[in-house]
Design an enzyme around this catalytic site. Structure first.
Site, mmCIF file in Angstrom:
data_model
loop_
_atom_site.group_PDB
_atom_site.id
_atom_site.type_symbol
_atom_site.label_atom_id
_atom_site.label_comp_id
_atom_site.label_asym_id
_atom_site.label_seq_id
_atom_site.Cartn_x
_atom_site.Cartn_y
_atom_site.Cartn_z
ATOM 1 N N GLU A 59 38.379 38.969 29.889
ATOM 2 C CA GLU A 59 38.059 40.326 30.333
ATOM 3 C C GLU A 59 39.219 41.289 30.142
ATOM 4 O OE1 GLU A 59 36.464 42.453 34.460
ATOM 5 O OE2 GLU A 59 35.991 40.357 34.030
ATOM 6 N N ASP A 60 40.450 40.825 30.309
ATOM 7 C CA ASP A 60 41.592 41.740 30.393
ATOM 8 C C ASP A 60 42.631 41.603 29.293
ATOM 9 O OD1 ASP A 60 40.478 42.749 32.706
ATOM 10 O OD2 ASP A 60 41.717 41.538 34.046
#
Length: 213
Positions: A59-60
């Site tokens: 996600e990051d």
């Protein structure tokens, strides 16, 4: 906390992947270690332990699902992918993750550890805590029935809800107005609304808005 080889490799991989990212004022490893620590408190290790270090990499960071599977196996990827929210804003990302966790119930353990670590890092009157309290009814409605017969999972819910202190009414009305200001492009007014609602500085207000959208 004693780590096996894969656990240690996952930690090193995550540290490199997250690079200079911060968790508030701290290096991001602080949050990852806290999630791993919650799992350790409840006796979880193995693939869940590895996934704790890796739960935010897709996600990051630029890390792909394929890289996670190649390095750590399908079981770890399934856990990480289940808690990886995809969408244009926080609400959409949460709902995407909830649906994937429902399809892969063991991931609720990882998600509970993540939410508990976040809540325990948030001062009781902070904007972050206000957000987690506001989200909790939906969080519980989607995930509360998973692994419901497992006493350890029940104990994890109890720890989270003690920290959230659900006797405190979440600031729903404030968030409606804050979200309206953001949608209207009134960023400065939204920051001031967050500061007024939670008595926080402009830096924290900007961070919470960045996370929310």
């Amino acid at each position: 906390m004693a780590f096996d080889q894969q656990d240690d490799e996952a930690r090193k991989f995550a540290v490199e992947a997250h690079g200079e990212q911060r968790y508030g004022e701290y290096p991001y490893i602080r949050h990852l270690a806290a999630v791993r620590g919650v799992l350790d408190d409840f006796g979880y290790d193995g693939d869940l332990g590895s996934a704790a270090w890796l739960h935010d990499v897709i996600e990051d960071t630029p890390v792909t699902a394929e890289e996670v599977e190649t390095r750590f196996g399908r079981a770890v990827l399934d856990l990480v992918w289940a808690v990886t929210g995809v969408g244009p804003d926080r609400k959409a990302r949460n709902l995407d993750a909830y649906a994937k966790i429902v399809a892969h119930p063991p991931a609720v353990i990882l998600k509970l550890a993540d939410r508990t670590a976040n809540a325990e890092a948030s001062p009781p009157g902070s904007s972050w805590m206000g957000m987690y309290r506001t989200e909790h009814p939906t969080f519980k409605a989607h995930l509360g029935g998973l692994l419901a017969g497992d006493p350890t999972v029940a104990a994890m819910w109890e720890r989270l809800e003690r920290r959230l202190d659900l006797s405190v009414v979440p600031p729903t009305d404030q968030w409606v107005e804050i979200d309206r200001l953001v949608a209207a492009g009134e960023q400065e007014k939204a920051i001031e609304a967050v500061r007024a609602a939670f008595d926080c500085g402009p830096g924290e207000a900007e961070q919470i808005l960045a996370e929310r959208v």
